[in-house]
Design a protein around this motif. Sequence first.
Motif, PDB file in Angstrom:
ATOM      1  N   MET A   1      67.600  19.999 -60.589  1.00 23.31           N
ATOM      2  CA  MET A   1      68.716  19.941 -59.624  1.00 23.31           C
ATOM      3  C   MET A   1      69.608  18.746 -59.967  1.00 23.31           C
ATOM      4  N   THR A   2      70.876  19.005 -60.198  1.00 28.61           N
ATOM      5  CA  THR A   2      71.786  17.943 -60.606  1.00 28.61           C
ATOM      6  C   THR A   2      72.464  17.340 -59.370  1.00 28.61           C
ATOM      7  N   PRO A   3      72.912  16.070 -59.465  1.00 31.23           N
ATOM      8  CA  PRO A   3      73.582  15.455 -58.312  1.00 31.23           C
ATOM      9  C   PRO A   3      74.847  16.215 -57.908  1.00 31.23           C
ATOM     10  N   ALA A   4      75.424  16.943 -58.850  1.00 34.00           N
ATOM     11  CA  ALA A   4      76.664  17.671 -58.547  1.00 34.00           C
ATOM     12  C   ALA A   4      76.392  18.974 -57.800  1.00 34.00           C
ATOM     13  N   HIS A   5      75.094  19.306 -57.686  1.00 35.02           N
ATOM     14  CA  HIS A   5      74.709  20.558 -57.046  1.00 35.02           C
ATOM     15  C   HIS A   5      75.287  20.644 -55.637  1.00 35.02           C
ATOM     16  N   ARG A   6      75.921  21.784 -55.344  1.00 37.45           N
ATOM     17  CA  ARG A   6      76.554  21.933 -54.032  1.00 37.45           C
ATOM     18  C   ARG A   6      75.879  23.022 -53.222  1.00 37.45           C
ATOM     19  N   PHE A   7      75.789  22.794 -51.938  1.00 37.18           N
ATOM     20  CA  PHE A   7      75.163  23.784 -51.077  1.00 37.18           C
ATOM     21  C   PHE A   7      76.206  24.617 -50.369  1.00 37.18           C
ATOM     22  N   SER A   8      76.088  25.916 -50.538  1.00 32.06           N
ATOM     23  CA  SER A   8      76.985  26.814 -49.826  1.00 32.06           C
ATOM     24  C   SER A   8      76.396  27.055 -48.438  1.00 32.06           C
ATOM     25  N   PRO A   9      77.246  27.299 -47.420  1.00 28.82           N
ATOM     26  CA  PRO A   9      76.683  27.626 -46.115  1.00 28.82           C
ATOM     27  C   PRO A   9      75.933  28.945 -46.229  1.00 28.82           C
TER      28      PRO A   9
ATOM     29  N   ALA B   1      64.105  21.136 -50.807  1.00 27.91           N
ATOM     30  CA  ALA B   1      62.920  20.639 -50.098  1.00 27.91           C
ATOM     31  C   ALA B   1      61.985  19.955 -51.093  1.00 27.91           C
ATOM     32  N   HIS B   2      61.728  20.608 -52.199  1.00 28.31           N
ATOM     33  CA  HIS B   2      60.835  20.036 -53.210  1.00 28.31           C
ATOM     34  C   HIS B   2      61.406  18.734 -53.775  1.00 28.31           C
ATOM     35  N   HIS B   3      62.717  18.724 -54.015  1.00 34.19           N
ATOM     36  CA  HIS B   3      63.402  17.525 -54.519  1.00 34.19           C
ATOM     37  C   HIS B   3      63.204  16.338 -53.564  1.00 34.19           C
ATOM     38  N   LEU B   4      63.174  16.657 -52.273  1.00 35.86           N
ATOM     39  CA  LEU B   4      63.027  15.612 -51.248  1.00 35.86           C
ATOM     40  C   LEU B   4      61.562  15.273 -50.978  1.00 35.86           C
ATOM     41  N   GLY B   5      60.655  15.896 -51.737  1.00 38.25           N
ATOM     42  CA  GLY B   5      59.236  15.597 -51.594  1.00 38.25           C
ATOM     43  C   GLY B   5      58.522  16.448 -50.564  1.00 38.25           C
ATOM     44  N   LEU B   6      59.219  17.464 -50.037  1.00 35.38           N
ATOM     45  CA  LEU B   6      58.648  18.295 -48.978  1.00 35.38           C
ATOM     46  C   LEU B   6      58.061  19.592 -49.530  1.00 35.38           C
ATOM     47  N   ASP B   7      57.039  20.090 -48.838  1.00 38.26           N
ATOM     48  CA  ASP B   7      56.642  21.487 -49.011  1.00 38.26           C
ATOM     49  C   ASP B   7      57.516  22.314 -48.088  1.00 38.26           C
ATOM     50  N   ALA B   8      57.582  23.621 -48.350  1.00 37.49           N
ATOM     51  CA  ALA B   8      58.357  24.491 -47.467  1.00 37.49           C
ATOM     52  C   ALA B   8      57.513  25.675 -47.035  1.00 37.49           C
ATOM     53  N   LEU B   9      57.585  25.984 -45.743  1.00 39.06           N
ATOM     54  CA  LEU B   9      57.002  27.213 -45.220  1.00 39.06           C
ATOM     55  C   LEU B   9      58.152  28.217 -45.143  1.00 39.06           C
ATOM     56  N   VAL B  10      58.125  29.199 -46.023  1.00 35.77           N
ATOM     57  CA  VAL B  10      59.221  30.175 -46.094  1.00 35.77           C
ATOM     58  C   VAL B  10      58.857  31.368 -45.212  1.00 35.77           C
ATOM     59  N   GLU B  11      59.631  31.532 -44.134  1.00 33.96           N
ATOM     60  CA  GLU B  11      59.275  32.539 -43.128  1.00 33.96           C
ATOM     61  C   GLU B  11      59.969  33.877 -43.340  1.00 33.96           C
ATOM     62  N   VAL B  12      59.150  34.931 -43.250  1.00 31.96           N
ATOM     63  CA  VAL B  12      59.668  36.299 -43.365  1.00 31.96           C
ATOM     64  C   VAL B  12      59.159  37.120 -42.184  1.00 31.96           C
ATOM     65  N   HIS B  13      59.839  38.224 -41.938  1.00 30.65           N
ATOM     66  CA  HIS B  13      59.366  39.127 -40.879  1.00 30.65           C
ATOM     67  C   HIS B  13      59.120  40.539 -41.403  1.00 30.65           C
ATOM     68  N   ASP B  14      59.909  40.960 -42.390  1.00 30.90           N
ATOM     69  CA  ASP B  14      59.759  42.336 -42.883  1.00 30.90           C
ATOM     70  C   ASP B  14      59.742  42.377 -44.412  1.00 30.90           C
ATOM     71  N   GLU B  15      59.638  43.587 -44.938  1.00 35.61           N
ATOM     72  CA  GLU B  15      59.499  43.766 -46.380  1.00 35.61           C
ATOM     73  C   GLU B  15      60.691  43.200 -47.149  1.00 35.61           C
ATOM     74  N   ALA B  16      61.895  43.465 -46.642  1.00 38.99           N
ATOM     75  CA  ALA B  16      63.100  43.007 -47.345  1.00 38.99           C
ATOM     76  C   ALA B  16      63.097  41.474 -47.446  1.00 38.99           C
ATOM     77  N   GLU B  17      62.722  40.818 -46.365  1.00 39.65           N
ATOM     78  CA  GLU B  17      62.666  39.349 -46.391  1.00 39.65           C
ATOM     79  C   GLU B  17      61.551  38.850 -47.304  1.00 39.65           C
ATOM     80  N   LEU B  18      60.445  39.568 -47.329  1.00 34.57           N
ATOM     81  CA  LEU B  18      59.350  39.189 -48.233  1.00 34.57           C
ATOM     82  C   LEU B  18      59.823  39.223 -49.679  1.00 34.57           C
TER      83      LEU B  18
END
Length: 279
Positions: free
Chosen positions: A1-9, A166-183
């Motif tokens: 991840m580069t410092p120039a990396h931008r986050f889209s909404p 999240a990983h860059h910041l030292g965090l783990d992430a719990l990635v939440e899904v509800h259905d097949e498409a989200e999985l």
Amino acid sequence: MTPAHRFSPPSKAYTAPGVLGRIVSERTQDYAGASFTLGAARPRARRFHAALAAAGLQLIAEVKGASPSQGAIAKLDPAAAAQSYVRGGASCLSVLTEPRHFDGSAEALRQVVAALDNLAVKVPVLRKDFVIHPKMLEEAADWGASAALLMVSILGPDVGEYLQLAHHLGLDALVEVHDEAELEVALAAGAEIIGVNNRDLRTLKIDLHNSPRMIAHARAAGYEGLLVAESGYATPADISTIRRSADAVLVGSSLAGSGDLERAARAILQEPTPTQGEK
Ligand SMILES: O=P(O)(O)OC[C@@H](O)[C@@H](O)c1c[nH]c2ccccc12
């Protein structure tokens, strides 16, 4: 991840229907003016991941004072609640930081982290919120959380970017899904920990069959990461359907509203005898 990396909404943020859409637009307003600059990578302790990877079904106990489906649940002292949960056998804590519908706060998270700091065993804490801005992940790390929730229902395919951050910041992430498409989206993003929500956040309806079904799907697709069953669990019998397939179960309301958090945490982990109704 580069410092120039931008986050889209997140692309789906403004179109999510029902209660979820309302909360997401409120959180989007809350963080509209927040600025975020990508700094140096922080070391990843992976404490949340390690706690969930331990043998047997792990309990993530949630500090949750209210919810959209139940209204006020209990007036909790976050520090005392956290200590009770850990005495009752919880290996991780989840703390709501959403203020309007869940009675959460930054302060609650900080208090839980501080209360657990004195314990011999480090108990990791998850920031539970509707993450729609990179600043929210930086806050989670700054407040002492080990992990943050990322919801595919909100972030859509952008969840991959947030996972990397999240990983860059030292965090783990719990990635939440509800259905097949989200999985599918979570798997494509490379999630190391996937949570399956039994609650459809658009309608607030619980279906306890959802987690076992989706867990089976994930394993059939070759997923080897960690799987967490989330929401609606009140008794050991409820848990029997995921006891051997999930790595952890996330329980909030039934514990928080029990009046005796330590006892409730211990009780829910108990294997039911057949006469208690094995499902
Ligand atoms: O209180 P319950 O039914 O035990 O559920 C806990 C947890 O799964 C739930 O709080 C939750 C799961 N995903 C969320 C996303 C946002 C807010 C809350 C949640």
